[in-house]
Design a protein around this motif. Structure first.
Motif, PDB file in Angstrom:
ATOM      1  N   PHE A   7       8.391 -46.986  25.168  1.00 26.94           N
ATOM      2  CA  PHE A   7       8.643 -45.941  24.301  1.00 26.94           C
ATOM      3  C   PHE A   7       9.497 -44.756  25.099  1.00 26.94           C
ATOM      4  CE2 PHE A   7       5.014 -47.755  22.047  1.00 26.94           C
ATOM      5  CZ  PHE A   7       5.695 -48.402  20.892  1.00 26.94           C
ATOM      6  N   LEU A   8      10.210 -43.984  24.639  1.00 28.28           N
ATOM      7  CA  LEU A   8      10.691 -42.857  25.180  1.00 28.28           C
ATOM      8  C   LEU A   8      10.379 -41.464  24.147  1.00 28.28           C
ATOM      9  CD1 LEU A   8      12.476 -41.168  27.211  1.00 28.28           C
ATOM     10  CD2 LEU A   8      14.525 -41.896  25.742  1.00 28.28           C
ATOM     11  N   VAL A   9       9.550 -40.655  24.803  1.00 25.34           N
ATOM     12  CA  VAL A   9       9.237 -39.609  23.755  1.00 25.34           C
ATOM     13  C   VAL A   9       9.738 -38.259  24.389  1.00 25.34           C
ATOM     14  CG1 VAL A   9       7.316 -38.310  22.674  1.00 25.34           C
ATOM     15  CG2 VAL A   9       7.304 -40.924  23.096  1.00 25.34           C
ATOM     16  N   HIS A  10      10.677 -37.689  23.699  1.00 25.20           N
ATOM     17  CA  HIS A  10      11.116 -36.383  23.902  1.00 25.20           C
ATOM     18  C   HIS A  10      10.337 -35.467  23.020  1.00 25.20           C
ATOM     19  CE1 HIS A  10      14.862 -38.307  25.110  1.00 25.20           C
ATOM     20  NE2 HIS A  10      14.962 -37.401  25.949  1.00 25.20           N
ATOM     21  N   ALA A  11       9.572 -34.462  23.707  1.00 21.60           N
ATOM     22  CA  ALA A  11       9.017 -33.343  22.673  1.00 21.60           C
ATOM     23  C   ALA A  11      10.119 -32.388  22.669  1.00 21.60           C
ATOM     24  CB  ALA A  11       7.877 -32.633  23.624  1.00 21.60           C
ATOM     25  N   VAL A  12      10.686 -32.478  21.360  1.00 24.34           N
ATOM     26  CA  VAL A  12      11.930 -31.489  21.004  1.00 24.34           C
ATOM     27  C   VAL A  12      11.791 -30.245  21.024  1.00 24.34           C
ATOM     28  CG1 VAL A  12      13.864 -31.366  19.428  1.00 24.34           C
ATOM     29  CG2 VAL A  12      12.901 -33.761  19.875  1.00 24.34           C
ATOM     30  N   ASP A  13      10.621 -29.711  20.660  1.00 23.79           N
ATOM     31  CA  ASP A  13      10.420 -28.392  20.415  1.00 23.79           C
ATOM     32  C   ASP A  13      10.530 -27.505  21.710  1.00 23.79           C
ATOM     33  OD1 ASP A  13      10.163 -28.101  17.761  1.00 23.79           O
ATOM     34  OD2 ASP A  13       8.107 -28.777  17.657  1.00 23.79           O
ATOM     35  N   GLY A  27      10.322 -33.142  28.330  1.00 18.14           N
ATOM     36  CA  GLY A  27      10.261 -32.018  27.463  1.00 18.14           C
ATOM     37  C   GLY A  27       9.301 -30.885  28.128  1.00 18.14           C
ATOM     38  N   GLY A  28      10.008 -29.885  28.827  1.00 13.07           N
ATOM     39  CA  GLY A  28       9.339 -28.755  28.997  1.00 13.07           C
ATOM     40  C   GLY A  28       8.858 -28.544  30.482  1.00 13.07           C
ATOM     41  N   VAL A  29       8.988 -29.726  31.334  1.00 10.44           N
ATOM     42  CA  VAL A  29       8.649 -29.693  32.547  1.00 10.44           C
ATOM     43  C   VAL A  29       9.429 -28.695  33.388  1.00 10.44           C
ATOM     44  CG1 VAL A  29       8.209 -31.062  34.914  1.00 10.44           C
ATOM     45  CG2 VAL A  29       7.751 -32.275  32.567  1.00 10.44           C
ATOM     46  N   HIS A  30       8.797 -27.573  34.138  1.00 15.77           N
ATOM     47  CA  HIS A  30       9.517 -26.755  35.020  1.00 15.77           C
ATOM     48  C   HIS A  30       8.946 -26.395  36.349  1.00 15.77           C
ATOM     49  CE1 HIS A  30       6.581 -24.069  33.543  1.00 15.77           C
ATOM     50  NE2 HIS A  30       6.944 -23.075  34.029  1.00 15.77           N
ATOM     51  N   SER A  31       7.730 -27.168  36.526  1.00 11.94           N
ATOM     52  CA  SER A  31       7.062 -26.551  37.837  1.00 11.94           C
ATOM     53  C   SER A  31       5.987 -27.848  38.151  1.00 11.94           C
ATOM     54  CB  SER A  31       6.046 -25.350  37.808  1.00 11.94           C
ATOM     55  OG  SER A  31       5.183 -25.686  36.894  1.00 11.94           O
ATOM     56  N   LEU A  65      12.404 -47.973  22.118  1.00 10.71           N
ATOM     57  CA  LEU A  65      12.208 -47.097  21.027  1.00 10.71           C
ATOM     58  C   LEU A  65      11.956 -45.679  21.341  1.00 10.71           C
ATOM     59  CD1 LEU A  65      10.146 -49.661  18.370  1.00 10.71           C
ATOM     60  CD2 LEU A  65      12.672 -49.078  18.656  1.00 10.71           C
ATOM     61  N   ASP A  66      12.876 -44.785  20.800  1.00  8.89           N
ATOM     62  CA  ASP A  66      12.780 -43.511  21.060  1.00  8.89           C
ATOM     63  C   ASP A  66      12.063 -42.667  19.787  1.00  8.89           C
ATOM     64  OD1 ASP A  66      13.192 -40.729  21.249  1.00  8.89           O
ATOM     65  OD2 ASP A  66      15.254 -41.104  21.774  1.00  8.89           O
ATOM     66  N   LEU A  67      10.681 -42.308  20.192  1.00  5.49           N
ATOM     67  CA  LEU A  67       9.869 -41.778  19.273  1.00  5.49           C
ATOM     68  C   LEU A  67       9.890 -40.193  19.713  1.00  5.49           C
ATOM     69  CD1 LEU A  67       6.986 -44.357  19.511  1.00  5.49           C
ATOM     70  CD2 LEU A  67       9.086 -44.553  18.251  1.00  5.49           C
ATOM     71  N   SER A  68      10.955 -39.601  19.643  1.00  5.89           N
ATOM     72  CA  SER A  68      10.891 -38.267  20.051  1.00  5.89           C
ATOM     73  C   SER A  68      10.540 -37.635  18.903  1.00  5.89           C
ATOM     74  CB  SER A  68      12.327 -37.825  20.398  1.00  5.89           C
ATOM     75  OG  SER A  68      12.815 -38.382  21.716  1.00  5.89           O
ATOM     76  N   CYS A  69       9.705 -36.406  18.873  1.00  2.00           N
ATOM     77  CA  CYS A  69       9.342 -36.020  17.743  1.00  2.00           C
ATOM     78  C   CYS A  69       9.058 -34.159  17.717  1.00  2.00           C
ATOM     79  CB  CYS A  69       7.686 -36.437  17.771  1.00  2.00           C
ATOM     80  SG  CYS A  69       6.686 -35.965  19.230  1.00  2.00           S
ATOM     81  N   ARG A  70       8.868 -33.557  16.586  1.00  2.00           N
ATOM     82  CA  ARG A  70       8.660 -32.079  16.462  1.00  2.00           C
ATOM     83  C   ARG A  70       7.339 -31.885  15.881  1.00  2.00           C
ATOM     84  NH1 ARG A  70      14.412 -29.373  15.216  1.00  2.00           N
ATOM     85  NH2 ARG A  70      13.246 -27.642  16.344  1.00  2.00           N
ATOM     86  N   MET A  71       6.919 -30.631  15.987  1.00  6.21           N
ATOM     87  CA  MET A  71       5.797 -30.404  15.373  1.00  6.21           C
ATOM     88  C   MET A  71       5.973 -30.125  13.996  1.00  6.21           C
ATOM     89  SD  MET A  71       2.315 -29.885  15.299  1.00  6.21           S
ATOM     90  CE  MET A  71       1.620 -29.880  17.014  1.00  6.21           C
ATOM     91  N   LYS A  72       5.140 -30.589  12.884  1.00  9.75           N
ATOM     92  CA  LYS A  72       5.199 -29.841  11.627  1.00  9.75           C
ATOM     93  C   LYS A  72       3.837 -30.076  10.935  1.00  9.75           C
ATOM     94  CE  LYS A  72       7.347 -32.332   8.215  1.00  9.75           C
ATOM     95  NZ  LYS A  72       8.358 -32.792   7.436  1.00  9.75           N
ATOM     96  N   ASN A  73       3.415 -29.080  10.286  1.00 11.01           N
ATOM     97  CA  ASN A  73       2.044 -28.949   9.832  1.00 11.01           C
ATOM     98  C   ASN A  73       0.839 -29.680  10.411  1.00 11.01           C
ATOM     99  OD1 ASN A  73       3.537 -28.028   7.274  1.00 11.01           O
ATOM    100  ND2 ASN A  73       3.953 -30.255   6.662  1.00 11.01           N
ATOM    101  N   GLY A  74       1.074 -29.070  11.756  1.00  9.46           N
ATOM    102  CA  GLY A  74      -0.223 -29.689  12.749  1.00  9.46           C
ATOM    103  C   GLY A  74       0.157 -31.148  13.229  1.00  9.46           C
ATOM    104  N   SER A  75       0.920 -31.897  13.120  1.00  9.10           N
ATOM    105  CA  SER A  75       1.217 -33.125  13.394  1.00  9.10           C
ATOM    106  C   SER A  75       2.743 -33.388  14.013  1.00  9.10           C
ATOM    107  CB  SER A  75       1.141 -34.399  12.171  1.00  9.10           C
ATOM    108  OG  SER A  75      -0.220 -34.294  11.964  1.00  9.10           O
ATOM    109  N   TYR A  76       2.668 -34.545  14.945  1.00 12.52           N
ATOM    110  CA  TYR A  76       4.103 -34.780  15.662  1.00 12.52           C
ATOM    111  C   TYR A  76       4.675 -35.726  14.619  1.00 12.52           C
ATOM    112  CZ  TYR A  76       2.489 -32.015  19.718  1.00 12.52           C
ATOM    113  OH  TYR A  76       1.995 -31.055  20.546  1.00 12.52           O
ATOM    114  N   TYR A  77       5.894 -35.295  14.130  1.00 15.20           N
ATOM    115  CA  TYR A  77       6.873 -36.305  13.293  1.00 15.20           C
ATOM    116  C   TYR A  77       8.029 -36.744  14.051  1.00 15.20           C
ATOM    117  CZ  TYR A  77       3.878 -34.978   9.184  1.00 15.20           C
ATOM    118  OH  TYR A  77       3.422 -34.801   8.153  1.00 15.20           O
TER     119      TYR A  77
END
Length: 262
Positions: A179-185, A213-217, A138-150
């Motif tokens: 689970f697969l989680v992309h931090a979309v932001d 999501g975001g790993v660069h180093s 299940l892909d539970l990729s999410c974005r921040m909104k109103n202080g929570s990850y939706y």
């Protein structure tokens, strides 16, 4: 922590994109990298290094003019590494078996399960009946909104009303293998991980989770290892030298395979 490779396919090409820029309209996305090699090349490379449980993601919607070209690339990757890759993007009970028979170890699903802003348990049961729990991610990729990850769906364009937290993980864990989680932001921006999200995921100790999501180093990998208590698996896209970034593929493998104190 394990390294989980990725093959993202958009408009018939292997690409790295900025996740939040993906749009169905005109099949547009901000591109970080467009590969000269096809998806089968990357699948063969991952097979050579015996890296399993990576994911092949079809980023075009099924009505897109590019969908068939994107699907063909995905099928070539699965054929090049049978049992070594998971497949996602437009998966339903009607086509899941096609991807599994083509060589996918699992199918990855978001939009079919999260409908009209909520978890559609009827659809989830249909899917599990078709694939079995052991072959479903299940892909539970999410974005921040109103202080929570939706959780977001439809190639990360639509917000659901479902907040990603331990309650959601607990509710869904009996239906899937991972689970697969992309931090979309931060996806595709190579500007650092979503530390708060990783910290929450790291305190979950039941169903395996892969974070992207975001790993660069290598500092990001160290943070991920520490905040995730060495439990969270990781995908690296735009920052990897295979996709034009500064992090060398084989050095990443060596780092992750080297056990360190978290």
């Amino acid at each position: 922590m394990e390294f989980r490779p990725c093959i993202d396919i958009h408009n018939g090409c292997v690409k790295q994109i900025v996740g939040s820029s993906l749009k169905d309209a005109d099949d547009k996305a901000s591109e970080n990298f467009v590969a000269g090699q096809d998806a089968a090349y990357y699948a063969g490379l991952y097979k050579k290094h015996n890296i399993k449980n990576g994911h092949v993601i079809l980023l075009n919607h099924r009505q897109s003019d590019f969908y068939e070209a994107t699907k063909k690339q995905a099928m070539r990757a699965l054929a090049a590494y049978p049992g070594g890759l998971q497949a996602g993007g437009g998966i339903t009970p009607e086509n899941a078996a096609q991807y599994l028979e083509a060589g996918a170890s699992h199918v990855i699903v978001t939009s079919y399960v999260f409908r009209d802003g909520r978890i559609d348990f009827e659809n989830l049961h249909k899917l599990v009946k078709e694939t079995g729990k052991e072959k479903l991610v299940l892909d539970l990729s999410c974005r921040m909104k109103n202080g929570s990850y939706y959780i977001v769906t439809d190639r990360w364009q639509k917000y659901t009303d479902v907040i990603l937290n331990h309650g959601t993980l607990r509710e869904l864990s009996s239906y899937c293998d991972e689970f697969l989680v992309h931090a979309v932001d931060v996806e595709g921006k190579a500007e650092g991980i979503e530390e708060r999200l990783v910290e929450m995921l790291g305190t979950w100790n039941r169903t395996p989770i892969t974070y992207a999501g975001g790993v660069h180093s290598f500092d990001d990998l160290q943070k991920l290892r520490k905040l995730g208590h060495d439990r969270i698996h990781v995908t690296i896209g735009s920052a990897l030298d295979l996709f034009g970034g500064p992090m060398k593929f084989e050095e990443v493998l060596s780092y992750i395979n080297r056990k360190e104190e978290s």
